[in-house]
Enzyme design. Structure first.
Site, PDB file in Angstrom:
ATOM      1  N   LYS A  32       1.176  -1.265  -0.003  1.00  0.00           N
ATOM      2  CA  LYS A  32       0.042   0.449   0.032  1.00  0.00           C
ATOM      3  C   LYS A  32       1.091   1.349  -0.108  1.00  0.00           C
ATOM      4  O   LYS A  32       0.229   1.692  -0.926  1.00  0.00           O
ATOM      5  CB  LYS A  32      -1.132   0.302   1.757  1.00  0.00           C
ATOM      6  CG  LYS A  32      -1.395   1.310   1.608  1.00  0.00           C
ATOM      7  CD  LYS A  32      -2.409   1.237   2.618  1.00  0.00           C
ATOM      8  CE  LYS A  32      -1.067   1.176   4.189  1.00  0.00           C
ATOM      9  NZ  LYS A  32      -2.392   1.555   5.020  1.00  0.00           N
ATOM     10  N   THR A  33       1.860   1.705   0.954  1.00  0.00           N
ATOM     11  CA  THR A  33       3.141   2.553   0.858  1.00  0.00           C
ATOM     12  C   THR A  33       3.321   2.644  -0.265  1.00  0.00           C
ATOM     13  O   THR A  33       3.665   3.949  -0.622  1.00  0.00           O
ATOM     14  CB  THR A  33       3.073   2.270   2.167  1.00  0.00           C
ATOM     15  OG1 THR A  33       2.746   2.492   3.263  1.00  0.00           O
ATOM     16  CG2 THR A  33       3.990   4.031   2.176  1.00  0.00           C
ATOM     17  N   ASP A 222      -4.564   8.009   4.053  1.00  0.00           N
ATOM     18  CA  ASP A 222      -4.311   6.772   3.967  1.00  0.00           C
ATOM     19  C   ASP A 222      -5.078   6.524   4.462  1.00  0.00           C
ATOM     20  O   ASP A 222      -5.652   7.090   5.852  1.00  0.00           O
ATOM     21  CB  ASP A 222      -3.057   7.102   4.415  1.00  0.00           C
ATOM     22  CG  ASP A 222      -2.007   5.707   4.272  1.00  0.00           C
ATOM     23  OD1 ASP A 222      -2.765   4.636   3.747  1.00  0.00           O
ATOM     24  OD2 ASP A 222      -1.128   5.101   5.462  1.00  0.00           O
ATOM     25  N   GLU A 223      -5.057   5.123   5.292  1.00  0.00           N
ATOM     26  CA  GLU A 223      -6.370   4.873   6.553  1.00  0.00           C
ATOM     27  C   GLU A 223      -7.405   4.839   6.468  1.00  0.00           C
ATOM     28  O   GLU A 223      -7.896   5.345   7.698  1.00  0.00           O
ATOM     29  CB  GLU A 223      -5.329   4.983   7.987  1.00  0.00           C
ATOM     30  CG  GLU A 223      -4.352   4.207   7.682  1.00  0.00           C
ATOM     31  CD  GLU A 223      -3.716   2.672   8.178  1.00  0.00           C
ATOM     32  OE1 GLU A 223      -4.949   1.749   7.780  1.00  0.00           O
ATOM     33  OE2 GLU A 223      -2.405   2.600   8.051  1.00  0.00           O
ATOM     34  N   GLN A 253      -9.114  -3.700   8.661  1.00  0.00           N
ATOM     35  CA  GLN A 253      -8.876  -3.396   9.320  1.00  0.00           C
ATOM     36  C   GLN A 253      -8.750  -2.224   9.959  1.00  0.00           C
ATOM     37  O   GLN A 253      -8.791  -1.363  10.513  1.00  0.00           O
ATOM     38  CB  GLN A 253      -7.857  -3.056   8.911  1.00  0.00           C
ATOM     39  CG  GLN A 253      -6.616  -4.129   8.077  1.00  0.00           C
ATOM     40  CD  GLN A 253      -5.120  -3.965   7.658  1.00  0.00           C
ATOM     41  OE1 GLN A 253      -4.352  -2.775   8.634  1.00  0.00           O
ATOM     42  NE2 GLN A 253      -5.202  -4.105   6.790  1.00  0.00           N
ATOM     43  N   ARG A 603      -0.006  -9.234  11.171  1.00  0.00           N
ATOM     44  CA  ARG A 603       1.798  -8.890  11.551  1.00  0.00           C
ATOM     45  C   ARG A 603       2.646  -9.094  11.087  1.00  0.00           C
ATOM     46  O   ARG A 603       3.643  -9.155  10.703  1.00  0.00           O
ATOM     47  CB  ARG A 603       1.656  -8.105  12.062  1.00  0.00           C
ATOM     48  CG  ARG A 603       0.369  -6.732  13.249  1.00  0.00           C
ATOM     49  CD  ARG A 603       0.235  -5.841  12.149  1.00  0.00           C
ATOM     50  NE  ARG A 603      -0.903  -5.613  11.381  1.00  0.00           N
ATOM     51  CZ  ARG A 603      -0.791  -5.267  10.199  1.00  0.00           C
ATOM     52  NH1 ARG A 603       0.143  -4.545   9.643  1.00  0.00           N
ATOM     53  NH2 ARG A 603      -1.480  -5.833   9.473  1.00  0.00           N
TER      54      ARG A 603
END
Length: 742
Positions: A32-33, A222-223, A253, A603
């Site tokens: 994503k980043t 983002d997010e 998430q 994670r």
DNA sequence: CCTACTACGCTTTTT
DNA sequence: GCGTAGTAGG
């Protein structure tokens, strides 16, 4: 360099889709980043000036990372706006907040400040009536109620209108109004105000809005799944002119619903923004097949998902290791042993992370690590800036910066001791209210207020004013404050019981070096900027992945991070999922816990350990929780039980294991169904009583023993009642209460 | 006005 | 079990 070389087809598509609204649904570990930073770099390569791009994140850490990665791709990225929601808004407000009636030197109140202010508010509002039983709980629930209003852009006035005849809502509206008035008087904003007031400014002043929406050709968020209504509106406004809004997120998430995040923002994106595109990133580059399959299996139990399935080309990997320990202490020992063993065969400590549901769980792990010399870092818990001595110094700085800050003034008026006690403070406070001036301003009238004893107060005033008049670097202001006020002297002279004065001095020294550091980074660093940075840092921002230490943090803090090996501890009902979610009427909260679980599992890159304990100590009581219901949602072929107790992960027959039976029990006892599964505590003195026993009480009727606690002379019994006569819990002493066994 | 002790309530998660 | 808020006594 070729920006597209390392991108997969979907990532590439996302980078190229620069025009119009774009929803990028990016699963955990899907790059994503990378996609986002490459997209920004691509825009700049196409000739878009960096100053005309805005990127918003939730944490400073994410913002910093994004900046670093962009600057490694392109030149001149420094002047691009990349920051958190809060930092971005403060930047806008510092310029023009005077247009909506605040001074530009406004202070930012942290949660502790808000609590104090709310306490004052409620005390005033309730007069003497509920003065005595004003509990922290009420303060917090009021703050949270008001926070949710602010998240939804509801003003005190609208709040009152919406309340109609609802008594409770009317109370909230009244508190909201008065709390807001106090903030305004102190020229302060709380966290929620920072977003709300920015939206207010942009809505009420079209020229200001225009200057920003005209500037920002491209806006990226983002997010996005964690945005609330106010943040949604902010983003909409800022991107309103060119409509080039790209939001990135993953509804699976979304874990901040309790803080007002609105998962519908991401689910409704296509409806809200016309002609939008949706691109899904579903290839995971992070985890093994086993770990990913487990995560997918768990999250598939949720409803209403936007629907995406992560897949990976990574190897199968090891099975997920399950371990059930006898006690919470042994659980911590297990984690420690696993890491130490792995370290002996060459693993680095930083490859491991221990994740838990709540901060309190860190203590035992920390103890086990500390005793065995296992290097660790704890993220969360008490922040550096929340320490008493630091807050005292910061209150001085805040008062110097903004004399209207009543909370700061009251905090330090008698720190160090100046002989101005609660009575004097109250008098000054009343005087300031009566004359509608700030507390600090009122101090100047001390002679009028307290007559002959005004000397100390007046000296305090001139001390603050003297510093305010000078133009000094932040670090020198701090040094002046701590030495000339007598603060350091006082701490040194404290010889008392918890001889931590050395540590407190060290903390203050640390603050000075942080200020020096800040001055190095910002050429003309002002006091306001320094305070602002402090107010807006989260603990996670200081986490440094290069230290060779195992990291301990909550699952919430771990979002966005990845580790070679992850331990998820305390995987038990009532803990993870939290009791509150387990007993909630609707499934919403349980689904959020499940998303949290999904975040936790994803994670891990290579190895995942999931542990729980048969009994654990929870505030003074030994409790026994069932394994987490999420454990059954992980296909058994993906897992392997490790440790002594081979069959320990099987549920015992008397335990409630299905959703249906849980609900059945809930029909009979609407609350806390799990109390019946407690094993009798190992105890001699409790005599005939056991947890789970049915008993009859003369006054309250039939109930069930929920907890037993032995004191030196007696046994305390907590009984849960739910019958025609009474519903709720009561505490009794076994020698006094007349109980019949049933 | 300050210090020392007790009792109480807390445990979700935090920008 | 622990920290803090509230209270009693000096």
């Amino acid at each position: 360099m070729d920006l597209f070389e390392t991108l997969n087809p979907m990532q590439k598509e996302a980078v190229l889709a620069t025009e119009g609204p774009l929803l990028l649904l990016a699963g955990a570990g899907s790059g994503k980043t990378k996609t986002l930073t490459h997209r920004i770099a691509y825009l700049v390569e196409q000739g878009i000036p960096p100053t005309r791009i805005l990127a918003i994140t939730f944490t400073n850490k994410a913002a910093r990372e994004m900046k670093e990665r962009i600057s490694s791709l392109i030149e001149n990225s420094e002047r691009m706006w990349v920051g958190t929601f809060h930092a971005t808004c403060v930047r806008i407000l510092r310029r023009d907040i005077d247009l909506i009636g605040y001074d530009k030197s406004f202070a930012i109140y942290d949660y502790a400040d808000s609590e104090k202010l709310m306490k004052e508010t409620l005390l005033e509002l309730n007069n003497s009536e509920t003065l005595l039983n004003l509990r922290l709980k009420e303060i917090r629930s009021m703050l949270s109620a008001i926070g949710r209003k602010k998240d939804s852009l509801i003003t005190p006035e609208i709040c009152l209108e919406l309340a109609a005849d609802n008594y409770n809502e009317k109370q909230i509206a009244a508190a909201y109004k008065s709390y807001q008035r106090k903030l305004k008087k102190a020229n302060a904003l709380d966290f929620d105000d920072i977003i709300f007031k920015t939206v207010e400014l942009l809505r009420e002043h079209p020229d200001i809005l225009n200057s920003y929406s005209d500037r920002f050709l491209y806006v990226m968020v983002d997010e996005y799944q964690d945005t609330n209504t106010a943040q949604y509106e902010l983003v909409r406004l800022l991107s309103s002119k060119y409509n080039n809004l790209c939001v990135v997120g993953d509804d699976d998430q979304s874990i901040y619903g309790w803080r007002g995040a609105n998962i519908e923002n991401i689910r409704n994106f296509e409806k809200d923004f016309r002609n939008s595109q949706v691109i899904k990133l579903e290839q995971n580059y992070r985890s093994t097949k086993t770990i990913l399959n487990a995560a997918n299996a768990v999250i598939s139990n949720n409803n209403g998902r936007t629907g995406k399935t992560l897949w990976t080309e990574n190897p199968e990997g090891e099975k997920i290791h399950l371990h059930r320990a006898d006690t919470d202490i042994m659980e911590a020992e297990f984690v420690k042993d696993q890491i130490l063993t792995a370290a002996k065969s060459g693993a680095a400590y930083k490859d491991f992370a221990v994740l838990y549901r709540m901060n309190a769980q860190s203590r035992l792990i920390e103890e086990a690590f500390f005793k065995n010399g296992l290097p660790y870092r704890i993220v969360g818990g008490i922040r550096f800036y929340e320490r008493k001595e630091i807050k005292d110094v910061l209150a001085y700085l805040s008062l110097i910066n903004n004399p209207a800050n009543d909370l700061a003034a009251k905090r330090i008026i008698n720190v160090p001791k100046r002989g101005i006690g609660t009575t004097s403070v109250q008098k000054i406070s009343e005087y300031s209210d009566k004359n509608n001036i700030s507390f600090f301003e009122a101090l100047k009238f001390s002679k009028e207020i307290m007559g002959g004893r005004a000397g100390a107060a007046l000296r305090f005033v001139s001390f603050i004013e003297e510093i305010s008049e000078q133009v000094l670097p932040v670090s020198e202001i701090i040094l002046k404050v701590i030495h000339d006020s007598g603060l350091i002297e006082e701490i040194k002279s404290e010889k008392n019981s918890d001889n931590n004065s050395e540590e407190r001095i060290k903390n203050i020294e640390e603050l000075v070096s942080k200020a020096v550091e800040f001055e190095k980074q910002h050429e003309e660093a002002t006091l306001a900027e320094f305070l602002e940075e402090i107010a807006l840092v989260a603990d996670i921002d200081n986490y440094n992945e290069n230290d060779d230490a195992t990291v301990l943090m909550t699952v919430h803090s771990a979002k966005g991070l990845e580790f070679k090996t992850v331990f998820i501890i305390g995987f038990e009902n009532n803990l993870f999922p939290a009791a509150r979610a387990l007993n909630a009427e609707d499934d919403e909260q349980l689904e959020e816990e499940r998303r949290l679980c999904y975040v936790a599992i994803t994670r891990a890159r290579e190895k995942l350990f999931i542990t729980n304990a048969a009994t654990r100590m929870t505030y003074g009581y030994t409790v026994s929780n069932n394994p987490s219901l999420f454990l059954k949602e992980i296909p058994s072929e993906l897992t392997l039980s490790v440790g002594d107790k081979k069959k320990s992960h099987k549920h015992s027959p008397n335990q409630i294991s299905t959703r249906e039976s849980r609900q059945n029990v809930e029909k009979i006892f609407s609350k806390k169904p799990e109390v019946f599964n407690f094993k009798p505590p190992v105890s001699k003195k409790t005599g005939q009583y056991y947890i789970g026993d049915k008993v009859f009480h003369q006054k309250y009727g039939e109930g069930i023993i929920k907890q037993l606690r032995e004191t030196s002379i007696d046994t305390e019994i907590i009984i849960y009642f739910n019958n025609e006569t009474f519903t709720g819990e009561k505490k009794f002493l076994s020698s006094v209460a007349k109980l019949e066994k049933r």
